[in-house]
Design a protein around this motif. Structure first.
Motif, PDB file in Angstrom:
ATOM      1  N   SER A 112       0.824  -1.204   0.000  1.00 45.67           N
ATOM      2  CA  SER A 112       0.000   0.000   0.000  1.00 45.67           C
ATOM      3  C   SER A 112       0.864   1.261   0.000  1.00 45.67           C
ATOM      4  CB  SER A 112      -0.922   0.004   1.215  1.00 45.67           C
ATOM      5  OG  SER A 112      -1.821  -1.083   1.172  1.00 45.67           O
ATOM      6  N   THR A 141     -16.909  -5.360  -4.776  1.00 47.30           N
ATOM      7  CA  THR A 141     -15.463  -5.281  -4.576  1.00 47.30           C
ATOM      8  C   THR A 141     -15.058  -6.070  -3.341  1.00 47.30           C
ATOM      9  OG1 THR A 141     -15.713  -3.247  -3.298  1.00 47.30           O
ATOM     10  CG2 THR A 141     -15.288  -3.005  -5.655  1.00 47.30           C
ATOM     11  N   TRP A 142     -13.823  -6.549  -3.357  1.00 50.20           N
ATOM     12  CA  TRP A 142     -13.318  -7.215  -2.173  1.00 50.20           C
ATOM     13  C   TRP A 142     -11.838  -6.928  -2.030  1.00 50.20           C
ATOM     14  CZ3 TRP A 142      -9.819 -11.416  -1.889  1.00 50.20           C
ATOM     15  CH2 TRP A 142      -9.487 -12.013  -3.120  1.00 50.20           C
ATOM     16  N   TYR A 143     -11.317  -7.184  -0.831  1.00 49.56           N
ATOM     17  CA  TYR A 143      -9.964  -6.766  -0.502  1.00 49.56           C
ATOM     18  C   TYR A 143      -9.216  -7.876   0.232  1.00 49.56           C
ATOM     19  CZ  TYR A 143     -12.483  -2.363  -1.066  1.00 49.56           C
ATOM     20  OH  TYR A 143     -13.278  -1.362  -1.545  1.00 49.56           O
ATOM     21  N   THR A 185      -6.833  -8.018   3.212  1.00 52.48           N
ATOM     22  CA  THR A 185      -6.741  -7.055   4.313  1.00 52.48           C
ATOM     23  C   THR A 185      -5.831  -7.584   5.402  1.00 52.48           C
ATOM     24  OG1 THR A 185      -9.013  -6.383   3.838  1.00 52.48           O
ATOM     25  CG2 THR A 185      -8.132  -5.739   5.968  1.00 52.48           C
ATOM     26  N   LYS A 193      -5.510  -2.412   3.417  1.00 58.68           N
ATOM     27  CA  LYS A 193      -6.210  -3.305   2.505  1.00 58.68           C
ATOM     28  C   LYS A 193      -5.853  -2.973   1.064  1.00 58.68           C
ATOM     29  CE  LYS A 193     -10.517  -0.573   2.433  1.00 58.68           C
ATOM     30  NZ  LYS A 193     -11.966  -0.598   2.745  1.00 58.68           N
ATOM     31  N   GLU A 241      -7.407  -3.716  -2.884  1.00 59.63           N
ATOM     32  CA  GLU A 241      -8.514  -4.232  -3.687  1.00 59.63           C
ATOM     33  C   GLU A 241      -7.990  -5.275  -4.666  1.00 59.63           C
ATOM     34  OE1 GLU A 241     -11.839  -2.792  -6.980  1.00 59.63           O
ATOM     35  OE2 GLU A 241     -10.840  -1.282  -5.716  1.00 59.63           O
ATOM     36  N   PRO A 243      -8.149   2.661  -1.974  1.00 60.39           N
ATOM     37  CA  PRO A 243      -7.086   1.687  -1.691  1.00 60.39           C
ATOM     38  C   PRO A 243      -6.382   1.269  -2.962  1.00 60.39           C
ATOM     39  CG  PRO A 243      -9.207   0.582  -1.713  1.00 60.39           C
ATOM     40  CD  PRO A 243      -9.492   2.037  -1.911  1.00 60.39           C
TER      41      PRO A 243
END
Length: 241
Positions: free
Chosen positions: A138, A167-169, A171, A186, A188, A220
């Motif tokens: 990140s 959407t999902w991450y 994390t 997180k 994506e 993100p």
């Protein structure tokens, strides 16, 4: 029973602390690994204090059957009974240790980014895929003016959280000291179907630049997944903040 109540509480609490530190790695759900010696010393001290309290209480008998004790028992009987509620957290830790923080904790926190500003990052190690923490990925994706992620294949491990519109991450929670100060990082994931929340996965893929460096549009960061593998939760579920 009232005589040995404080000793029992000390023994329960100390035993619970020793259980999660000496006989496994459960303590990593709550604190950083470096705090283990302090937990062991604290747990041992509580157990020792509990044993001393047992000895002292056992040697102080006699003369407890007079009217004064009877009066104390009827006048203050609720005190000891309420005090026993303090044993519940220790029993829970001893018998049913809570799980590590997961998707619920991550979803409750707004996006928080380190105030580090845009700049040049050190070169990544040679060879692909390069293993990065979610926090490292990140930071480079959002702030690295050298674009060190460009053209590199990365591998990220974390648990699944869901966002809006499908959407999902991947994390990860980072802690500086203990779970109470956990912050969320997180990434994506695109190009792979989402798994249920709190499922631990390893994602291998490439960075997809989004937005200007250091801007809200860059958060993100996004990774295009090449492979997605379900994995076990690591012994230490947190990254170091």
């Amino acid at each position: 029973m009232r005589r040995y109540g404080p000793a029992a509480l000390l023994l329960l609490t100390g035993g619970a602390v020793l259980r999660i530190t000496l006989f496994g790695e459960l303590y990593l759900r709550y604190v950083q690994a470096g705090l283990r010696p302090y937990l062991i010393v604290s747990g041992a001290a509580l157990v020792l204090l509990g044993l001393v309290t047992v000895v002292v209480s056992g040697g102080g008998g006699g003369g407890g059957d007079g009217p004064e004790e009877e009066g104390n028992g009827s006048g203050h009987g609720h005190g000891p009974r309420v005090a026993w509620l303090l044993a519940l957290p220790a029993l829970a830790l001893l018998l049913f240790p809570p799980p590590a923080l997961g998707a619920y904790s991550a979803d409750r926190e707004a996006a928080q980014r380190a105030a580090q500003g845009v700049g040049t990052f050190p070169a990544l190690p040679a060879g692909d895929p390069v293993e990065l923490t979610v926090g490292e990925f990140s930071s480079r994706a959002i702030f690295d003016s050298g674009r060190s992620l460009t053209g590199r294949t990365v591998r990220l491990t974390g648990f699944v959280t869901h966002g809006d519109d499908g959407t999902w991450y991947v994390t990860r929670l980072a802690v500086a000291c203990c779970a109470a100060d956990a912050t969320t990082g997180k990434v994506e994931v695109r190009g792979a179907d989402a798994l249920p929340a709190d499922t631990w996965v390893t994602v291998t893929g490439t960075w997809r630049p989004e937005g200007a460096l250091g801007s809200d549009a860059a958060w993100p960061p996004v990774v295009d997944a090449g492979t997605l593998t379900r994995v076990k939760q690591p012994a230490d579920p947190y990254e170091k903040a």
